[in-house]
Design an enzyme around this catalytic site. Structure first.
Site, PDB file in Angstrom:
ATOM      1  N   ARG A  79       0.817  -1.211   0.000  1.00 35.15           N
ATOM      2  CA  ARG A  79       0.000   0.000   0.000  1.00 35.15           C
ATOM      3  C   ARG A  79       0.858   1.271   0.000  1.00 35.15           C
ATOM      4  O   ARG A  79       0.464   2.304   0.536  1.00 35.15           O
ATOM      5  CB  ARG A  79      -0.958   0.022   1.196  1.00 35.15           C
ATOM      6  CG  ARG A  79      -2.033  -1.060   1.122  1.00 35.15           C
ATOM      7  CD  ARG A  79      -2.992  -0.957   2.283  1.00 35.15           C
ATOM      8  NE  ARG A  79      -3.983  -2.040   2.244  1.00 35.15           N
ATOM      9  CZ  ARG A  79      -4.772  -2.372   3.257  1.00 35.15           C
ATOM     10  NH1 ARG A  79      -4.697  -1.708   4.399  1.00 35.15           N
ATOM     11  NH2 ARG A  79      -5.632  -3.352   3.147  1.00 35.15           N
TER      12      ARG A  79
ATOM     13  N   ASP B 287      -6.938  -3.343  -6.945  1.00 33.05           N
ATOM     14  CA  ASP B 287      -7.614  -3.894  -5.779  1.00 33.05           C
ATOM     15  C   ASP B 287      -7.867  -5.365  -6.034  1.00 33.05           C
ATOM     16  O   ASP B 287      -8.060  -5.783  -7.195  1.00 33.05           O
ATOM     17  CB  ASP B 287      -8.935  -3.176  -5.514  1.00 33.05           C
ATOM     18  CG  ASP B 287      -9.550  -3.574  -4.181  1.00 33.05           C
ATOM     19  OD1 ASP B 287      -9.253  -2.908  -3.169  1.00 33.05           O
ATOM     20  OD2 ASP B 287     -10.307  -4.559  -4.140  1.00 33.05           O
TER      21      ASP B 287
ATOM     22  N   ARG C 269      -3.493   6.120   0.164  1.00 34.60           N
ATOM     23  CA  ARG C 269      -4.088   7.133   1.024  1.00 34.60           C
ATOM     24  C   ARG C 269      -3.114   7.973   1.837  1.00 34.60           C
ATOM     25  O   ARG C 269      -3.432   9.089   2.230  1.00 34.60           O
ATOM     26  CB  ARG C 269      -5.081   6.449   1.977  1.00 34.60           C
ATOM     27  CG  ARG C 269      -6.244   5.801   1.274  1.00 34.60           C
ATOM     28  CD  ARG C 269      -7.014   4.896   2.210  1.00 34.60           C
ATOM     29  NE  ARG C 269      -6.229   3.743   2.636  1.00 34.60           N
ATOM     30  CZ  ARG C 269      -6.666   2.806   3.472  1.00 34.60           C
ATOM     31  NH1 ARG C 269      -7.885   2.898   3.979  1.00 34.60           N
ATOM     32  NH2 ARG C 269      -5.900   1.779   3.792  1.00 34.60           N
TER      33      ARG C 269
ATOM     34  N   TYR D 242     -14.923 -12.815   0.828  1.00 35.56           N
ATOM     35  CA  TYR D 242     -15.733 -11.660   0.439  1.00 35.56           C
ATOM     36  C   TYR D 242     -17.021 -12.105  -0.256  1.00 35.56           C
ATOM     37  O   TYR D 242     -18.105 -11.578   0.014  1.00 35.56           O
ATOM     38  CB  TYR D 242     -14.945 -10.739  -0.484  1.00 35.56           C
ATOM     39  CG  TYR D 242     -13.979  -9.831   0.230  1.00 35.56           C
ATOM     40  CD1 TYR D 242     -14.417  -8.876   1.143  1.00 35.56           C
ATOM     41  CD2 TYR D 242     -12.608  -9.912  -0.007  1.00 35.56           C
ATOM     42  CE1 TYR D 242     -13.533  -8.039   1.803  1.00 35.56           C
ATOM     43  CE2 TYR D 242     -11.716  -9.085   0.640  1.00 35.56           C
ATOM     44  CZ  TYR D 242     -12.181  -8.150   1.550  1.00 35.56           C
ATOM     45  OH  TYR D 242     -11.292  -7.334   2.201  1.00 35.56           O
TER      46      TYR D 242
ATOM     47  N   ARG E 271      -6.760  11.547  -7.141  1.00 36.05           N
ATOM     48  CA  ARG E 271      -7.910  10.647  -7.171  1.00 36.05           C
ATOM     49  C   ARG E 271      -9.196  11.301  -6.691  1.00 36.05           C
ATOM     50  O   ARG E 271     -10.259  10.662  -6.653  1.00 36.05           O
ATOM     51  CB  ARG E 271      -7.625   9.407  -6.304  1.00 36.05           C
ATOM     52  CG  ARG E 271      -7.980   8.098  -7.014  1.00 36.05           C
ATOM     53  CD  ARG E 271      -8.377   7.021  -6.048  1.00 36.05           C
ATOM     54  NE  ARG E 271      -9.770   7.117  -5.648  1.00 36.05           N
ATOM     55  CZ  ARG E 271     -10.312   6.403  -4.683  1.00 36.05           C
ATOM     56  NH1 ARG E 271      -9.568   5.570  -3.989  1.00 36.05           N
ATOM     57  NH2 ARG E 271     -11.582   6.540  -4.382  1.00 36.05           N
TER      58      ARG E 271
END
Length: 374
Positions: A49, A98, A53, A173, A62
């Protein structure tokens, strides 16, 4: 300190090249050496990552674009993937994407909800739902192929890592309908109908293999198989219900000749079995020291295995002297493995100070290039 031509510690040829190490290009650098179980000119470093963010430039570029849409836009993927390479000087880039991208591309109705994560419109819990699971056509992720090719041109000698979610994590998921702390629906299906479980996992293994092959065939220098949730299982269940399918994915890209990294969180008791699945590198979370991880993975694989990791991401919030000491501890423990790729024991946390990450990269490079930890 040895150079990139030092022989691997087992009798297998270096990944991707049975002869001499190339003089230039991604296959010549520290990352390739470490992934092949050799000590290169320094310990390579990258962060899970690292693109995302925690970077203000990421938040700016973004703004107003949904996650899935960003992952489908090659120009944006390229810019975001390059941002941490420019800022930190890391030894590898990782494709901005992702783990649910191939599911969405295959036709699964899902969304990535801010603050929640992937949400599946119709959970997969029946034989009919498994039978209806779509197959991923490589053309459905043409935007990934395009982004990888763009990145390879831009990165030059810096290797690009492709990645995908492992079958168990994707299944969790799909069956739960979204993130879960207890995985009760997943385990109920797994234990209650093993045949249906294996059918679902086989379909997901095929999908994941296709997604990884698209990335490598477009130019990715290595791949990482993420099993984010598999630490929820005890070892016996991992061996019965997960290992055959993770092995199938890794074997499904073996002919492409690139290093394969296998990573999961909370997997200390599973490290030996994860090494059995056949990766060149096992990623280790922050709960197990690398010297102990080296022992467990070697026992599982029957040979020494290169390792990746494993600084606690939360440790980056401590005062710099503490961070420095912990980085050096990781480097020292990593000497137990034939090759070591420095990384965090999980992804960069959103509020991490980018300047601290930059200092960590510089520290790893300085210490290992001087011979302190190489």
């Amino acid at each position: 300190m040895t150079d990139d031509r030092t022989p691997a510690t087992d009798d297998r040829p270096p990944v991707g090249d049975p002869g001499a190490t190339p003089a230039t290009g991604p296959a010549a650098g520290p990352f390739a050496a470490a992934a092949a179980g050799r000590r290169g000119r320094r310990t390579p470093v990258w962060f899970m990552r690292q693109a995302g963010r925690s970077l203000p430039e990421y938040r700016e570029v973004r703004a107003g674009t949904a996650m899935l849409e960003a992952c489908r836009t090659p120009d944006l993927v390229t810019e975001i993937t390059l941002q941490p390479v420019r800022r930190y000087g890391v030894d590898a880039a990782v494709l901005y994407s992702d783990i649910v991208v191939p599911l969405a591309a295959a036709g699964v109705d899902l969304d990535i909800v801010p603050g929640t994560g992937p949400v599946i419109a119709e959970p997969v819990r029946t034989a009919a739902a498994v039978d209806a699971m779509p197959v991923l056509d490589p053309s459905a992720v043409g935007y990934v192929d395009e982004a990888v090719r763009m990145l390879v041109r831009e990165l030059g000698d810096v290797p690009l890592l492709g990645f995908a979610g492992a079958p168990f994590t994707l299944a969790s998921y799909l069956v739960e309908g979204g993130p879960s702390k207890n995985h009760e629906h997943t385990k109920a299906l797994m234990y209650g109908d093993p045949g249906l479980w294996d059918a679902l996992m086989s379909r997901l293994a095929q999908l994941t293999t296709t997604f990884l092959r698209v990335q490598v065939e477009a130019g990715a220098s290595a791949v990482q198989l993420f099993d984010s949730w598999v630490g929820a299982l005890p070892l016996a269940d991992y061996r019965r219900y997960v290992l055959p399918h993770s092995r199938a994915v890794l074997e499904g890209v073996a002919d492409l000749g690139v290093p394969r990294i296998h990573f999961g969180t909370g997997t200390g008791e599973l490290l030996g079995a994860m090494a059995e699945a056949g990766p060149e590198v096992v990623g280790v979370d922050f709960r197990v020291p690398l010297d102990e991880a080296a022992r467990r993975t070697a026992a599982g694989a029957g040979r020494p295995v290169a390792l990746q990791g494993n600084l606690d991401p939360a440790a980056l919030f401590a005062p710099w002297p503490v961070v420095r000491e912990r980085v050096l501890d990781v480097l020292e423990a990593g000497r137990a493995a034939p090759g070591h790729i420095f990384n965090l024991g999980h992804g960069v946390l959103p509020t991490t100070d980018p300047d601290v990450l930059h200092r960590v990269v510089d520290l790893v490079h300085e210490e290992t290039e001087s011979g302190t930890a190489a």
